[in-house]
Structure formats: structure tokens, C-alpha cells
Design an enzyme around this catalytic site. Structure first.
Site, PDB file in Angstrom:
ATOM      1  N   THR A 142      23.272  -4.600  31.735  1.00  0.00           N
ATOM      2  CA  THR A 142      24.175  -3.509  31.366  1.00  0.00           C
ATOM      3  C   THR A 142      24.913  -3.761  30.046  1.00  0.00           C
ATOM      4  O   THR A 142      25.375  -2.814  29.414  1.00  0.00           O
ATOM      5  CB  THR A 142      25.240  -3.275  32.469  1.00  0.00           C
ATOM      6  OG1 THR A 142      25.998  -4.476  32.632  1.00  0.00           O
ATOM      7  CG2 THR A 142      24.606  -2.861  33.776  1.00  0.00           C
ATOM      8  N   ASP A 143      25.063  -5.056  29.668  1.00  0.00           N
ATOM      9  CA  ASP A 143      25.997  -5.363  28.578  1.00  0.00           C
ATOM     10  C   ASP A 143      25.597  -4.776  27.223  1.00  0.00           C
ATOM     11  O   ASP A 143      26.476  -4.383  26.445  1.00  0.00           O
ATOM     12  CB  ASP A 143      26.204  -6.881  28.472  1.00  0.00           C
ATOM     13  CG  ASP A 143      27.100  -7.383  29.599  1.00  0.00           C
ATOM     14  OD1 ASP A 143      27.736  -6.563  30.277  1.00  0.00           O
ATOM     15  OD2 ASP A 143      27.156  -8.618  29.813  1.00  0.00           O
ATOM     16  N   SER A 145      21.433  -9.679  28.969  1.00  0.00           N
ATOM     17  CA  SER A 145      21.369  -8.799  27.791  1.00  0.00           C
ATOM     18  C   SER A 145      22.447  -9.070  26.752  1.00  0.00           C
ATOM     19  O   SER A 145      22.377  -8.551  25.645  1.00  0.00           O
ATOM     20  CB  SER A 145      21.350  -7.325  28.196  1.00  0.00           C
ATOM     21  OG  SER A 145      22.643  -6.844  28.464  1.00  0.00           O
ATOM     22  N   THR A 195      21.437  -8.226  35.202  1.00  0.00           N
ATOM     23  CA  THR A 195      21.987  -8.464  36.536  1.00  0.00           C
ATOM     24  C   THR A 195      21.065  -7.893  37.610  1.00  0.00           C
ATOM     25  O   THR A 195      21.000  -8.420  38.720  1.00  0.00           O
ATOM     26  CB  THR A 195      23.385  -7.820  36.632  1.00  0.00           C
ATOM     27  OG1 THR A 195      24.245  -8.522  35.732  1.00  0.00           O
ATOM     28  CG2 THR A 195      23.965  -7.887  38.030  1.00  0.00           C
TER      29      THR A 195
HETATM   30  C1  SIN Z   1      23.389  -8.437  31.381  1.00  0.00           C
HETATM   31  O1  SIN Z   1      23.798  -7.551  30.630  1.00  0.00           O
HETATM   32  O2  SIN Z   1      22.247  -8.914  31.317  1.00  0.00           O
HETATM   33  C2  SIN Z   1      24.309  -9.023  32.402  1.00  0.00           C
HETATM   34  C3  SIN Z   1      25.290  -8.059  32.914  1.00  0.00           C
HETATM   35  C4  SIN Z   1      24.684  -6.916  33.671  1.00  0.00           C
HETATM   36  O3  SIN Z   1      23.493  -6.662  33.678  1.00  0.00           O
HETATM   37  O4  SIN Z   1      25.498  -6.207  34.325  1.00  0.00           O
END
Ligand code: SIN
Length: 313
Positions: A95-96, A62, A12
Site C-alpha cells: 500500500t505504501d 513497496s 503486506t
Molecule cells: C508495503 O507497502 O509493501 C507494506 C505496507 C502495506 O502493504 O500495507
């Protein structure tokens, strides 16, 4: 002169949406890491004339992180960390699955230098994106003499790879280190450590894993115990050739009796089984089942990585 390296992998933090008010309907992994750095306010002041290089290692959401990308990332980390002028690395990441990549790197790299993962909960196109501040904080942390091992920086908190876990789907401070708590904070551009961190010390099988084609890494799956758990989920995996199973048990590592029978059968057939808890905090006390416990404090997804490494022996 000391050099710092920023590796981009997507997420993100590199995401874009059609409108600045759109905080959830965006596409992750769109902007390059150079563009992310150009959006960081006060970057030159933080660097104090030291040099910064960046490299795009991947560009993905991710949730789609895979073993081949991990392998490529670990190789690029090892390359940069072996350069004497490089003081440490920052990695931009979604973050995922960030906690999994952090633990993977902590298990496969051997270095005293810090490796700091950072991220964002809002896309880069948001009216108030959190990515630039997180990236600035990560660069502050990587340059701090107290930083070592694999760390995660988000929303002003510094977490150790072992403890960190995403605990919220959209809050800006989406990460927690549970009972351990964050190992530090970034306040007004300064780092305050609450706990010492461990240098990254590679698992004994790390070199073998990294030298093996990702497609050939041992297949390890995660199962959860729950009301109405069906033993066929374990049996089908064994039939399909799974090499390891991580069981996220209820509470203090208890497992539904139907599933436990299937897990013991799997073990008898040569499948490695490790037990952890599905609880978000705390560690299993004692030996609640006749199953081998995973390393204390690891959630099921990190235990999966450690078991994969164990299985390379
Ligand atoms: C991801 O994990 O690539 C999408 C979600 C995020 O980064 O918050």
C-alpha cells in the site's frame, strides 16, 4: 477463452507475522502470488470457468519500490496486455507506494484493457486478513465490462490512478480519492460505477523511458515548503545534479520565500521545477508563484513521475 493475469509484487498482502494477532509487526512480501490466489474464497465462482495465470514479477515491501522494478513491471504488463486472449491484469502490491505505481502504469501503458492494483492492510497470517477479499474484489472489477485504465481496489472501493492516495497508516480503508471520490464500489460481488474511467494512454515519452536503463532515468526530487524551510535543500540537490524538482507548496501552492529564491535560481540553471500543493485535497487555483504548475490534481509524488517522463523529451 478469455484469460486473466495476476502479477505479484509483494506488500503486506503477501506479508507474514509470527502470530495471527500481530497486525503491524510482520514482514511484507513473503508469500508468492499463487499462494495468495489459493487463499481467495469463491475464486472459481467469480472466474466462471475462465482461466487465470499468475506471475511473480517482484517480491518487496513497496517502501523499497524502485525504477528498475517499475520498468520490469511495465514490460510484463505490456507483454500480457498484448495477448489477444488476455482481458486484463490484476497486480498485488504494497500500500505504501501503490498510488505511485498506479500513476506510473497509467502514464506508460497504452491499453483499453483494465489494470487493477490491489493490496492489504493486514498480513496474510492475520486472524482476519483483508487481502483475500481485496483480491477477489479486484478480480471482480477486472472482469467487469466497464473497467478500463489503471484502477486501485481496496476495502470495497475502486479508485482511479490519478486521484488515489494512501491517507491512513493502518485503517483497512486506507485510501481516498479526495474530492473526486472513488470511481466505483464492489458490493456483494457486483461492481457499481460512480464515474467513467479513462483508458490508459501513454505519455509521449513513455516508450523512451521504458527503453532507457532505469539508472539513467532523470533524477527528480520532491521538496516540501514549510515553516523554517531551508533553501540549502534545493541548492544541494542542484549541486548534486538533480534534473527536476517538484515543489509541494503550502496551501494554494505558496512557497517559503527563501526556498522560492533557491528554486528560481535552480530553474535559471536549467533544472525543471513544477509546483503542486502539499494539501491532501483540492487543486491549486490560478498561478500563485512564478513556477510552472504540475498537471492538475496530481500529488507531489505522482507529479514527480510525470516530470521524469517530460524530461525524457
Ligand atoms: C508495503 O507497502 O509493501 C507494506 C505496507 C502495506 O502493504 O500495507
Amino acid at each position: 477463452m478469455q484469460q486473466w493475469v495476476v502479477l505479484g509484487t509483494g506488500g503486506t498482502i503477501a506479508g507474514t507475522a509470527a502470530s495471527p494477532s500481530d497486525l503491524t509487526g510482520y514482514k511484507a512480501g513473503q508469500l508468492g502470488v499463487q499462494t495468495l490466489l489459493e487463499a481467495v474464497p469463491g475464486l472459481q465462482q467469480v472466474l466462471q470457468g475462465e482461466s487465470l495465470v499468475c506471475e511473480q514479477v517482484a517480491q518487496l515491501d513497496s517502501k523499497d519500490m524502485d525504477h528498475a522494478t517499475w520498468q520490469a513491471l511495465a514490460r510484463r504488463c505490456s507483454h500480457w496486455l498484448s495477448q489477444p486472449e488476455v482481458g486484463g491484469l490484476v497486480i498485488t502490491h504494497g500500500t505504501d507506494t501503490l498510488e505511485e505505481t498506479a500513476w506510473f502504469l497509467q502514464q506508460v501503458l497504452s491499453t483499453d484493457k483494465p489494470v487493477v492494483l490491489t493490496c492489504a492492510m493486514r498480513p496474510a497470517t492475520a486472524a482476519e486478513p483483508d487481502g483475500p477479499q481485496n483480491l477477489l474484489d479486484a478480480l471482480t472489477v477486472v472482469r467487469d465490462p466497464g473497467a478500463r485504465g489503471v484502477l486501485v481496489v481496496c476495502a470495497g472501493q475502486i479508485h482511479c490512478a490519478r486521484d488515489v492516495q494512501k491517507v491512513h497508516p493502518f485503517r483497512l480503508d486506507a485510501f481516498s480519492s479526495g474530492e473526486a471520490g472513488p470511481c466505483g464500489q464492489v458490493v456483494d460481488g457486483h461492481v457499481r460505477w460512480h464515474a467513467a474511467q479513462a483508458a490508459a494512454l501513454a505519455h509521449p515519452q513513455a516508450a523512451k523511458l521504458l527503453a532507457t536503463a532505469a539508472a539513467d532515468w532523470p533524477w527528480v526530487a520532491v521538496l516540501h515548503s514549510h515553516a523554517g524551510a531551508d533553501p540549502r535543500q534545493a541548492q544541494l540537490l542542484v549541486t548534486a545534479g538533480v534534473k527536476g524538482l517538484v515543489m509541494a507548496g503550502t496551501g494554494n501552492g505558496t512557497v517559503h520565500q527563501a526556498l522560492l529564491t533557491a528554486l528560481l535560481q535552480a530553474q535559471a540553471q536549467g533544472v525543471a521545477v513544477r509546483l503542486t500543493t502539499r494539501c491532501a485535497e483540492g487543486q491549486i487555483v490560478g498561478q500563485p508563484q512564478s513556477l510552472q504548475l504540475s498537471e492538475p490534481g496530481l500529488n507531489a509524488f505522482k507529479a514527480r513521475i510525470s516530470l521524469m517522463l517530460d524530461l525524457m523529451a
